[in-house]
Design a protein around this motif. Sequence first.
Motif, PDB file in Angstrom:
ATOM      1  N   LEU A 282       0.858  -1.184   0.000  1.00  0.00           N
ATOM      2  CA  LEU A 282       0.000   0.000   0.000  1.00  0.00           C
ATOM      3  C   LEU A 282       0.894   1.233   0.000  1.00  0.00           C
ATOM      4  O   LEU A 282       1.770   1.376   0.861  1.00  0.00           O
ATOM      5  N   VAL A 283       0.694   2.117  -0.973  1.00  0.00           N
ATOM      6  CA  VAL A 283       1.567   3.272  -1.127  1.00  0.00           C
ATOM      7  C   VAL A 283       0.730   4.485  -1.500  1.00  0.00           C
ATOM      8  O   VAL A 283      -0.330   4.371  -2.122  1.00  0.00           O
ATOM      9  N   ASP A 284       1.195   5.666  -1.094  1.00  0.00           N
ATOM     10  CA  ASP A 284       0.505   6.904  -1.424  1.00  0.00           C
ATOM     11  C   ASP A 284       0.873   7.338  -2.839  1.00  0.00           C
ATOM     12  O   ASP A 284       2.020   7.179  -3.271  1.00  0.00           O
ATOM     13  N   ILE A 285      -0.100   7.898  -3.564  1.00  0.00           N
ATOM     14  CA  ILE A 285       0.131   8.328  -4.934  1.00  0.00           C
ATOM     15  C   ILE A 285       1.261   9.340  -5.037  1.00  0.00           C
ATOM     16  O   ILE A 285       2.004   9.377  -6.023  1.00  0.00           O
ATOM     17  N   GLU A 286       1.439  10.154  -3.995  1.00  0.00           N
ATOM     18  CA  GLU A 286       2.464  11.189  -4.052  1.00  0.00           C
ATOM     19  C   GLU A 286       3.869  10.615  -4.094  1.00  0.00           C
ATOM     20  O   GLU A 286       4.811  11.292  -4.498  1.00  0.00           O
ATOM     21  N   ALA A 287       4.009   9.363  -3.690  1.00  0.00           N
ATOM     22  CA  ALA A 287       5.327   8.727  -3.731  1.00  0.00           C
ATOM     23  C   ALA A 287       5.645   8.188  -5.114  1.00  0.00           C
ATOM     24  O   ALA A 287       6.770   7.757  -5.366  1.00  0.00           O
ATOM     25  N   MET A 288       4.653   8.235  -6.037  1.00  0.00           N
ATOM     26  CA  MET A 288       4.861   7.618  -7.340  1.00  0.00           C
ATOM     27  C   MET A 288       4.574   8.556  -8.500  1.00  0.00           C
ATOM     28  O   MET A 288       4.679   8.156  -9.641  1.00  0.00           O
ATOM     29  N   SER A 289       4.251   9.778  -8.264  1.00  0.00           N
ATOM     30  CA  SER A 289       3.730  10.642  -9.312  1.00  0.00           C
ATOM     31  C   SER A 289       4.700  10.857 -10.462  1.00  0.00           C
ATOM     32  O   SER A 289       4.286  11.133 -11.580  1.00  0.00           O
ATOM     33  N   SER A 290       5.990  10.732 -10.222  1.00  0.00           N
ATOM     34  CA  SER A 290       6.956  10.962 -11.293  1.00  0.00           C
ATOM     35  C   SER A 290       7.460   9.678 -11.925  1.00  0.00           C
ATOM     36  O   SER A 290       8.320   9.705 -12.790  1.00  0.00           O
ATOM     37  N   ALA A 291       6.940   8.547 -11.474  1.00  0.00           N
ATOM     38  CA  ALA A 291       7.459   7.269 -11.974  1.00  0.00           C
ATOM     39  C   ALA A 291       6.859   6.915 -13.322  1.00  0.00           C
ATOM     40  O   ALA A 291       5.783   7.353 -13.687  1.00  0.00           O
ATOM     41  N   THR A 292       7.583   6.096 -14.062  1.00  0.00           N
ATOM     42  CA  THR A 292       7.100   5.639 -15.365  1.00  0.00           C
ATOM     43  C   THR A 292       6.926   4.136 -15.408  1.00  0.00           C
ATOM     44  O   THR A 292       6.478   3.603 -16.402  1.00  0.00           O
ATOM     45  N   SER A 293       7.289   3.435 -14.360  1.00  0.00           N
ATOM     46  CA  SER A 293       7.087   1.990 -14.318  1.00  0.00           C
ATOM     47  C   SER A 293       7.021   1.533 -12.877  1.00  0.00           C
ATOM     48  O   SER A 293       7.463   2.235 -11.975  1.00  0.00           O
ATOM     49  N   ILE A 294       6.456   0.369 -12.681  1.00  0.00           N
ATOM     50  CA  ILE A 294       6.394  -0.185 -11.332  1.00  0.00           C
ATOM     51  C   ILE A 294       7.791  -0.402 -10.784  1.00  0.00           C
ATOM     52  O   ILE A 294       8.068  -0.140  -9.615  1.00  0.00           O
ATOM     53  N   GLU A 295       8.709  -0.892 -11.637  1.00  0.00           N
ATOM     54  CA  GLU A 295      10.076  -1.146 -11.174  1.00  0.00           C
ATOM     55  C   GLU A 295      10.724   0.135 -10.682  1.00  0.00           C
ATOM     56  O   GLU A 295      11.402   0.157  -9.656  1.00  0.00           O
ATOM     57  N   GLU A 296      10.506   1.245 -11.391  1.00  0.00           N
ATOM     58  CA  GLU A 296      11.086   2.515 -10.970  1.00  0.00           C
ATOM     59  C   GLU A 296      10.472   2.999  -9.668  1.00  0.00           C
ATOM     60  O   GLU A 296      11.103   3.727  -8.911  1.00  0.00           O
ATOM     61  N   SER A 297       9.233   2.612  -9.402  1.00  0.00           N
ATOM     62  CA  SER A 297       8.604   2.983  -8.137  1.00  0.00           C
ATOM     63  C   SER A 297       9.031   2.071  -6.999  1.00  0.00           C
ATOM     64  O   SER A 297       8.694   2.319  -5.854  1.00  0.00           O
ATOM     65  N   GLY A 298       9.739   1.003  -7.324  1.00  0.00           N
ATOM     66  CA  GLY A 298      10.177   0.080  -6.291  1.00  0.00           C
ATOM     67  C   GLY A 298       9.066  -0.727  -5.685  1.00  0.00           C
ATOM     68  O   GLY A 298       9.154  -1.151  -4.534  1.00  0.00           O
ATOM     69  N   ILE A 299       7.960  -0.937  -6.421  1.00  0.00           N
ATOM     70  CA  ILE A 299       6.830  -1.698  -5.898  1.00  0.00           C
ATOM     71  C   ILE A 299       7.033  -3.161  -6.224  1.00  0.00           C
ATOM     72  O   ILE A 299       7.202  -3.522  -7.380  1.00  0.00           O
ATOM     73  N   HIS A 300       7.020  -3.991  -5.212  1.00  0.00           N
ATOM     74  CA  HIS A 300       7.257  -5.418  -5.412  1.00  0.00           C
ATOM     75  C   HIS A 300       6.253  -6.197  -4.575  1.00  0.00           C
ATOM     76  O   HIS A 300       6.479  -6.482  -3.416  1.00  0.00           O
ATOM     77  N   ALA A 301       5.123  -6.530  -5.163  1.00  0.00           N
ATOM     78  CA  ALA A 301       4.114  -7.334  -4.484  1.00  0.00           C
ATOM     79  C   ALA A 301       3.105  -7.798  -5.516  1.00  0.00           C
ATOM     80  O   ALA A 301       2.992  -7.234  -6.604  1.00  0.00           O
ATOM     81  N   GLU A 302       2.378  -8.852  -5.158  1.00  0.00           N
ATOM     82  CA  GLU A 302       1.373  -9.381  -6.076  1.00  0.00           C
ATOM     83  C   GLU A 302       0.232  -8.393  -6.277  1.00  0.00           C
ATOM     84  O   GLU A 302      -0.291  -8.237  -7.369  1.00  0.00           O
ATOM     85  N   GLN A 303      -0.177  -7.712  -5.195  1.00  0.00           N
ATOM     86  CA  GLN A 303      -1.296  -6.766  -5.259  1.00  0.00           C
ATOM     87  C   GLN A 303      -0.788  -5.364  -4.942  1.00  0.00           C
ATOM     88  O   GLN A 303      -0.071  -5.161  -3.964  1.00  0.00           O
ATOM     89  N   ILE A 304      -1.147  -4.408  -5.768  1.00  0.00           N
ATOM     90  CA  ILE A 304      -0.753  -3.018  -5.563  1.00  0.00           C
ATOM     91  C   ILE A 304      -1.980  -2.210  -5.149  1.00  0.00           C
ATOM     92  O   ILE A 304      -3.031  -2.284  -5.781  1.00  0.00           O
ATOM     93  N   VAL A 305      -1.846  -1.445  -4.066  1.00  0.00           N
ATOM     94  CA  VAL A 305      -2.923  -0.580  -3.589  1.00  0.00           C
ATOM     95  C   VAL A 305      -2.382   0.844  -3.522  1.00  0.00           C
ATOM     96  O   VAL A 305      -1.359   1.095  -2.875  1.00  0.00           O
TER      97      VAL A 305
END
Length: 450
Positions: A282-305
């Motif tokens: 679970l992550v806040d949108i403000e932590a990802m607003s400049s990202a272009t891919s999940i990998e660049e956002s560092g998100i690693h899980a089966e389900q993204i919230v």
Amino acid sequence: EYMGEHSSNIPTTMPSALFETSARLPTKFGVFLTSVYRDVVTAKEVVVLASPDRELKQAVPVRLHDQCATSEVFGSLKCDCQQQLEFAQQYILEHGGIIIYLQQEGRGIGLSNKIAAYRLQQEQGLDTVDANIALGLPEEARSYQVVPDILNHLGVQSIQLMTNNPFKIKELTRLGVIITARIPVIVARNIQNEGYLSTKALRQGHMLTNPAEAQLATIKHKDSFTFLKGLQHGIRSHIPSRPFVTMLFTQSIDGNSTNSIASSTDTINLWRAMQNSHSAVLVDIEAMSSATSIEESGIHAEQIVVVDRHFVSPTVSWLSTSRAGSDKPVVIATPVTPRPTLPGTVVIPCQVNESNVPDLRRLCETLHSQFSVESIIIRCGTFVTELSKVPEPWEWVDRVVVMIVPEISEDKENRVRGAIPNLDQVRSFQVDQTIVIHGQISPTIGPNKL
């Protein structure tokens, strides 16, 4: 002369395996129909265990299992071969299927060379691949040339291959075997075979049973490994009435929140493995607003919230495309109504208070009830200020992890200390230049005094 005279009667191809005999074999798992074939090239015997009294033609579960005397006879803990064989035996008796057991000890190099490779691993610290190479032996010396003829003799037209090994899939496909699906082989791990399994995953591409195990196999740092094993044990043994929740904070050395982590391999692997140990991040949108891919956002899980308090979803439209092929849509939690949807996403309500602070506890409960999410890790970076204002008790949180990275942040408004609840059983360790502090929630209500 005979061949010249009778060449029209000689088959253009000879079978690679010849059937010899069969009988029923009672085992501790049940009764198998056991057959023996002879490899015409090597003269070695090949044993086939089949579930009796079943039609085995289409999409048959098949396990190719290579002999491992060290584990199957002597009980070695250095590999997982015996556990994989027993998993396959139990599986095919329950679901129907076939085990083809081949005499290819040590990935085909033989028992003597295998023990010599063990010696190099012990004395020089080589992994299982490099030890083979140091002995002048191939990394992979197995052959499955006999398999198509055995399957043909048994009347099998297509299979579901029971394996974690992409080499077997590639080889059988090359030999013309029709593979309709892969069945993962799920077995327990032990501290003795972690290095071996890590090598299989990293250097031979083995598909481990789940993201948590796959990431755990990358962990070389002893304290990180111990911490992750404890975290995963807590998740597995958690009561099912609510989700297991971990709060992950990253802070600079001057105490401010940061979304960055140190760039060392050990630290990144730990950070990823923590997320992959949970079924949702679970992550806040403000932590990802400049990202272009999940990998660049560092998100690693089966389900993204994603918590999106203002529903600025166009900034995360990349989520729906970068999740192509996943059967898990991105969950966007927002208080905004009406709530438009994006392809590949599901939008759910998220309550906030007068300060626009999201009700993370209720959100976790919703994810558990509606999406069967059993464990959640909350990346708390941009929630720090809001969390410091939350007066409620924290008994819904099971673990708190703080990673202190070697940098100085100018964000003086987002102080981590005030957001962290009181902790019990606090432990810490260091990975390169990053300090990791973790503990369980204390029954005492109030901000942490660390």
